[in-house]
Write an enzyme that holds these catalytic residues in place. Structure first.
Site, PDB file in Angstrom:
ATOM      1  N   TYR A  54       0.844  -1.191   0.000  1.00  0.00           N
ATOM      2  CA  TYR A  54       0.000   0.000   0.000  1.00  0.00           C
ATOM      3  C   TYR A  54       0.885   1.248   0.000  1.00  0.00           C
ATOM      4  O   TYR A  54       1.571   1.534   0.984  1.00  0.00           O
ATOM      5  CB  TYR A  54      -0.908   0.034   1.230  1.00  0.00           C
ATOM      6  N   PHE A 209     -14.231  -3.736  -0.973  1.00  0.00           N
ATOM      7  CA  PHE A 209     -15.194  -3.108  -1.884  1.00  0.00           C
ATOM      8  C   PHE A 209     -16.600  -3.209  -1.278  1.00  0.00           C
ATOM      9  O   PHE A 209     -17.533  -3.712  -1.916  1.00  0.00           O
ATOM     10  CB  PHE A 209     -15.163  -3.744  -3.274  1.00  0.00           C
ATOM     11  N   PRO A 210     -16.789  -2.743  -0.029  1.00  0.00           N
ATOM     12  CA  PRO A 210     -18.051  -2.966   0.670  1.00  0.00           C
ATOM     13  C   PRO A 210     -19.240  -2.206   0.097  1.00  0.00           C
ATOM     14  O   PRO A 210     -20.382  -2.507   0.447  1.00  0.00           O
ATOM     15  CB  PRO A 210     -17.750  -2.475   2.094  1.00  0.00           C
ATOM     16  N   LEU A 211     -18.974  -1.249  -0.791  1.00  0.00           N
ATOM     17  CA  LEU A 211     -20.068  -0.543  -1.459  1.00  0.00           C
ATOM     18  C   LEU A 211     -20.122  -0.874  -2.943  1.00  0.00           C
ATOM     19  O   LEU A 211     -20.880  -0.263  -3.693  1.00  0.00           O
ATOM     20  CB  LEU A 211     -19.915   0.979  -1.263  1.00  0.00           C
ATOM     21  N   GLY A 212     -19.327  -1.866  -3.378  1.00  0.00           N
ATOM     22  CA  GLY A 212     -19.281  -2.226  -4.794  1.00  0.00           C
ATOM     23  C   GLY A 212     -18.590  -1.160  -5.616  1.00  0.00           C
ATOM     24  O   GLY A 212     -17.916  -0.266  -5.093  1.00  0.00           O
ATOM     25  N   GLY A 213     -18.743  -1.256  -6.941  1.00  0.00           N
ATOM     26  CA  GLY A 213     -18.279  -0.210  -7.840  1.00  0.00           C
ATOM     27  C   GLY A 213     -16.791   0.041  -7.863  1.00  0.00           C
ATOM     28  O   GLY A 213     -16.344   1.146  -8.180  1.00  0.00           O
ATOM     29  N   PRO A 216     -14.844   0.022 -13.261  1.00  0.00           N
ATOM     30  CA  PRO A 216     -15.916   0.371 -14.214  1.00  0.00           C
ATOM     31  C   PRO A 216     -16.732  -0.864 -14.585  1.00  0.00           C
ATOM     32  O   PRO A 216     -16.187  -1.944 -14.812  1.00  0.00           O
ATOM     33  CB  PRO A 216     -15.131   0.904 -15.419  1.00  0.00           C
ATOM     34  N   LEU A 218     -18.899  -2.345 -12.632  1.00  0.00           N
ATOM     35  CA  LEU A 218     -19.399  -3.050 -11.466  1.00  0.00           C
ATOM     36  C   LEU A 218     -20.486  -2.224 -10.778  1.00  0.00           C
ATOM     37  O   LEU A 218     -20.403  -0.998 -10.731  1.00  0.00           O
ATOM     38  CB  LEU A 218     -18.262  -3.323 -10.479  1.00  0.00           C
TER      39      LEU A 218
END
Length: 297
Positions: A54, A209-213, A216, A218
């Site tokens: 990171y 990715f707890p909110l998705g998206g 591109p 998704l």
């Protein structure tokens, strides 16, 4: 401050933690990054997710500077990839046992500790993103063997899995698994069976990715009308609704939302205090789940 708690790697933690990936956005100001992490601790965050790759080590450097022994924060790191500043992507896969051991040592050095409480093996077998190919296709049993050895040596405390399939998790259970990190959100619920298995086995489910998206194409939880309707009725944000839904989904769910913004950090931690009633949950559960399986590369 979050008050919801759950067991994780032999201790009890607040169910809303912090994902350190976004700290790299503050690479121009280490002081701001340190202050953000200190604020997270003030808000009750007591588990932080990080990796040596990171920000090419920046996140670990900030964690080392910001966190104090008295904070008693559980630092969870991961292996399976290494920083690659000069490559076409900022990281390269590092799946071989000797690479996993080297990555553990890199994390130990950068964090300035002699033991990593939890190490996630990033398998990349599921979810959006890269897939191992060619010489980076490595048998899970070989990887678990080296991680178990590192645990026996006292270099790591517990083993987690990330980007793993249901079959892979079942194969790994005898090794003792503390947590699973897979892509999972209100709008991408491919892993319901795995979530149930984790709950039954006392394994923490830590969705990324707890909110998705994330990429591109998704789906995003915050694009859903039902999410906006629930948010408006409660006087909170759509993002907070998406996080609160995850916490309501199963008691073994832990969150590690990341941000570089102090206000966003406060909003994320406040999601732990949002109650969704039966009507709100029914409206959210009715949202169509679309697959997060969109491999890149």
């Amino acid at each position: 401050m979050t008050t919801l708690t759950a067991p994780f790697a032999g201790r009890t933690v607040s169910r809303v933690g912090y994902g350190a990936l976004q700290l790299q956005r503050l690479h121009h100001s280490r002081d701001e990054a340190v202050a953000l992490l200190r604020r997270a601790v003030e808000l009750g965050v007591d588990h932080v997710d990080t990796a040596q790759f990171y920000g090419f080590g920046f996140a670990n450097q900030v964690i080392r500077e910001a966190l104090r022994p008295a904070d008693d924060v559980l630092v969870v790191t991961k292996v399976g990839a290494d920083p690659d500043p000069g490559g076409p992507m900022p990281l390269r896969l590092a799946q071989h046992p000797e690479q996993l051991r080297a990555s553990v040592e890199d994390n130990l050095r950068s964090l300035g500790v002699d033991r990593l409480p939890v190490v996630n093996l990033r398998r990349l077998d599921s979810g959006p993103g890269l897939r191992p190919d060619r010489d980076q296709v490595v048998d899970l049993d070989d990887q678990l063997e080296v991680l178990t050895a590192l645990r026996d040596e006292g270099r790591i405390g517990a083993i987690g899995l990330s980007g793993v399939t249901l079959d892979g998790l079942r194969r790994a259970l005898p090794a003792g698994i503390a947590c699973v990190q897979n892509a999972y959100s209100l709008v991408s619920r491919d892993d319901e069976d795995m979530l149930r298995l984790c709950a039954a086995e006392g394994i923490a489910w830590v969705p990324f990715f707890p909110l998705g998206g994330a990429f591109p194409g998704l789906p995003k939880a915050t694009d859903e009308p039902a999410v906006h309707a629930v948010a408006e009725s409660l006087g909170v944000t759509p993002s907070q609704v998406g996080l609160a839904w995850l916490l309501h989904r199963s008691p073994n769910v832990l969150l590690i939302p990341g941000t570089a913004d102090p206000a966003h950090l406060e909003a994320n931690t406040a999601a732990g205090g949002i109650t969704l009633d039966a009507e709100a949950l029914a409206a959210l559960d009715a949202i169509e789940s679309r697959s997060a399986e969109v491999p890149l590369g």
